[in-house]
Scaffold this motif. Structure first.
Motif, PDB file in Angstrom:
ATOM      1  N   PHE A 147      -8.368   3.894   2.739  1.00 50.47           N
ATOM      2  CA  PHE A 147      -6.980   3.683   2.340  1.00 50.47           C
ATOM      3  C   PHE A 147      -6.675   4.491   1.090  1.00 50.47           C
ATOM      4  CE2 PHE A 147      -7.399   0.323   5.298  1.00 50.47           C
ATOM      5  CZ  PHE A 147      -6.128  -0.097   5.655  1.00 50.47           C
ATOM      6  N   LYS A 148      -5.392   4.779   0.890  1.00 53.37           N
ATOM      7  CA  LYS A 148      -4.927   5.435  -0.332  1.00 53.37           C
ATOM      8  C   LYS A 148      -3.976   4.494  -1.052  1.00 53.37           C
ATOM      9  CE  LYS A 148      -4.010   8.412  -3.550  1.00 53.37           C
ATOM     10  NZ  LYS A 148      -3.619   9.808  -3.412  1.00 53.37           N
ATOM     11  N   CYS A 149      -4.204   4.337  -2.351  1.00 55.76           N
ATOM     12  CA  CYS A 149      -3.358   3.525  -3.219  1.00 55.76           C
ATOM     13  C   CYS A 149      -2.962   4.406  -4.400  1.00 55.76           C
ATOM     14  CB  CYS A 149      -4.135   2.295  -3.677  1.00 55.76           C
ATOM     15  SG  CYS A 149      -3.409   1.392  -5.058  1.00 55.76           S
ATOM     16  N   HIS A 150      -1.662   4.669  -4.554  1.00 50.54           N
ATOM     17  CA  HIS A 150      -1.182   5.574  -5.606  1.00 50.54           C
ATOM     18  C   HIS A 150      -0.329   4.781  -6.588  1.00 50.54           C
ATOM     19  CE1 HIS A 150      -0.107   9.157  -7.682  1.00 50.54           C
ATOM     20  NE2 HIS A 150      -0.412   9.981  -6.699  1.00 50.54           N
ATOM     21  N   LEU A 151      -0.960   4.288  -7.659  1.00 52.43           N
ATOM     22  CA  LEU A 151      -0.257   3.432  -8.604  1.00 52.43           C
ATOM     23  C   LEU A 151       0.790   4.189  -9.403  1.00 52.43           C
ATOM     24  CD1 LEU A 151      -3.249   1.312  -9.962  1.00 52.43           C
ATOM     25  CD2 LEU A 151      -1.677   0.787  -8.082  1.00 52.43           C
ATOM     26  N   GLN A 152       0.585   5.490  -9.594  1.00 50.68           N
ATOM     27  CA  GLN A 152       1.548   6.272 -10.362  1.00 50.68           C
ATOM     28  C   GLN A 152       2.821   6.499  -9.557  1.00 50.68           C
ATOM     29  OE1 GLN A 152       0.986  10.550 -10.966  1.00 50.68           O
ATOM     30  NE2 GLN A 152       0.953  10.144 -13.172  1.00 50.68           N
ATOM     31  N   VAL A 153       2.690   6.994  -8.322  1.00 51.26           N
ATOM     32  CA  VAL A 153       3.862   7.246  -7.492  1.00 51.26           C
ATOM     33  C   VAL A 153       4.507   5.931  -7.041  1.00 51.26           C
ATOM     34  CG1 VAL A 153       4.641   8.163  -5.271  1.00 51.26           C
ATOM     35  CG2 VAL A 153       3.115   9.517  -6.718  1.00 51.26           C
ATOM     36  N   GLY A 154       3.691   4.983  -6.613  1.00 48.70           N
ATOM     37  CA  GLY A 154       4.231   3.711  -6.144  1.00 48.70           C
ATOM     38  C   GLY A 154       4.850   2.878  -7.245  1.00 48.70           C
ATOM     39  N   GLY A 155       4.333   3.021  -8.456  1.00 43.42           N
ATOM     40  CA  GLY A 155       4.868   2.290  -9.594  1.00 43.42           C
ATOM     41  C   GLY A 155       4.685   0.785  -9.494  1.00 43.42           C
ATOM     42  N   TYR A 156       3.621   0.333  -8.812  1.00 40.15           N
ATOM     43  CA  TYR A 156       3.391  -1.105  -8.688  1.00 40.15           C
ATOM     44  C   TYR A 156       2.088  -1.502  -9.371  1.00 40.15           C
ATOM     45  CZ  TYR A 156       0.579   0.444  -4.641  1.00 40.15           C
ATOM     46  OH  TYR A 156      -0.319   1.082  -3.824  1.00 40.15           O
TER      47      TYR A 156
ATOM     48  N   THR B 212      -7.037   7.576   7.820  1.00 40.53           N
ATOM     49  CA  THR B 212      -6.561   7.121   6.520  1.00 40.53           C
ATOM     50  C   THR B 212      -5.316   6.259   6.686  1.00 40.53           C
ATOM     51  OG1 THR B 212      -7.330   9.254   5.660  1.00 40.53           O
ATOM     52  CG2 THR B 212      -5.964   7.921   4.199  1.00 40.53           C
ATOM     53  N   ALA B 213      -5.158   5.275   5.808  1.00 40.00           N
ATOM     54  CA  ALA B 213      -3.964   4.429   5.813  1.00 40.00           C
ATOM     55  C   ALA B 213      -3.564   4.125   4.370  1.00 40.00           C
ATOM     56  CB  ALA B 213      -4.214   3.146   6.600  1.00 40.00           C
ATOM     57  N   THR B 214      -2.470   3.402   4.218  1.00 38.90           N
ATOM     58  CA  THR B 214      -1.954   3.112   2.886  1.00 38.90           C
ATOM     59  C   THR B 214      -1.239   1.764   2.892  1.00 38.90           C
ATOM     60  OG1 THR B 214      -0.675   4.038   1.033  1.00 38.90           O
ATOM     61  CG2 THR B 214       0.266   4.294   3.249  1.00 38.90           C
ATOM     62  N   PHE B 215      -0.716   1.362   1.745  1.00 35.27           N
ATOM     63  CA  PHE B 215       0.041   0.105   1.632  1.00 35.27           C
ATOM     64  C   PHE B 215       0.920   0.169   0.395  1.00 35.27           C
ATOM     65  CE2 PHE B 215      -4.227  -0.491  -0.152  1.00 35.27           C
ATOM     66  CZ  PHE B 215      -3.951  -0.903  -1.450  1.00 35.27           C
TER      67      PHE B 215
END
Length: 300
Positions: free
Chosen positions: A139-148, A115-118
């Motif tokens: 991949f993991k994309c966390h729009l809530q935590v990342g806030g982007y 697994t990877a992220t950005f």
């Protein structure tokens, strides 16, 4: 008669999970939404849950608060033949370091789907290229935590590259447990309009905007959904899945994947499986969701 509560971990819960697998007709499970990350990062995540921080909004005890080796053994004991190490940055400059850790974890743990992220930052495309070269499979994309914003121009090359590679991206994009500035179906619909071939796995079935995300899965063949926390009493108390939408979920049988949020769940693992069973969608649906779809997606 109400189901008897099962204490988390140990032989009793292993037996309950094994009984679920036998009843459904599965030798093993594949869980696409489990969390493994550097210990110092995980400790901060657990502290945030313990404090019921603003992105949590309610008490959230961590059921499997154990050291890494024990957590891996717990999943093995449940018969989980493949799982992920979902991790995510909350600020710039973290993604590459997290990806290097995840590459090492995948090398140490054969069941792990690398697994990877950005993050939305100028280095994002290079970070993703590097992670793919290291062997990242999801991949993991966390729009809530990342806030982007997923439509940030800094990420356009990232999405294009992942679409070209056909690499799945598990994305926390629903507005649960509390909305973020870029959560909800709108930003994802815009993203898919530009990158319709993306293999996007919507975490938590898109909770609480279930029906809107079902609509995106019906429209785009690369969109999938994971079941993380869905249908459990904990989630239903705040964001119940509309029972009128169950036929649509049944119709998407080949694009729904088991996810649990292990170890960061406030109930035993077996509860997540029993919650799926209670949907009444049947053993064929459960076999597809709990194993077959992910086995096909990741060729495991």
């Amino acid at each position: 008669m109400p189901e008897k509560p099962i204490p988390p971990g140990g032989e009793t819960e292993q037996g309950a999970v094994a009984a679920f697998r036998r009843a459904v007709g599965l030798e093993a499970l594949i869980d696409v939404h489990t969390h493994f990350m550097p210990e110092q990062v995980l400790a901060k995540v657990w502290a945030y849950f313990d404090a019921a921080g603003p992105l949590i909004g309610r008490p959230w005890p961590i059921t499997y608060r154990e050291e890494e080796k024990r957590r891996v053994e717990t999943l093995r004991g449940f018969g989980v033949r493949a799982f992920t190490s979902m991790l995510y940055p909350h600020k710039p400059g973290m993604a590459r370091w997290l990806n290097d850790w995840a590459a090492d974890f995948a090398a140490r743990v054969p069941e792990c789907l690398h697994t990877a992220t950005f993050f939305a930052e100028p280095e994002a495309l290079d970070d993703v290229r590097r992670a793919l070269d290291q062997g990242a499979r999801v991949f993991k994309c966390h729009l809530q935590v990342g806030g982007y914003d997923p439509n940030d121009p800094l990420l356009d090359g990232v999405w294009g590259l992942l679409a070209d590679h056909g690499t799945p991206v598990v994305t926390h994009c629903g507005s649960g447990p509390v909305p973020g500035p870029f959560t909800g179906p709108g930003p994802i619909a815009e993203l898919l309009g530009r990158h319709p071939r993306l293999r996007l796995i919507v975490a938590h079935l898109g909770m609480p905007e279930y029906e809107e995300f079902l609509g995106l899965a019906e429209r785009y063949e690369g969109v999938m959904l994971d079941t993380t926390m869905a249908f459990t009493p904990f989630a239903e108390a705040a964001a119940p899945f509309p029972r009128t939408a169950l036929p649509r979920l049944a119709g998407l049988r080949e694009r729904v994947l088991l996810g649990t949020d292990f170890p960061n769940i406030p109930y035993p693992y077996i509860d997540a499986l029993r919650a799926l069973e209670r949907t009444g969608l049947g053993d064929t649906w459960l076999r597809a969701v709990c194993h077959d779809n992910a086995a096909r997606l990741f060729t495991v």
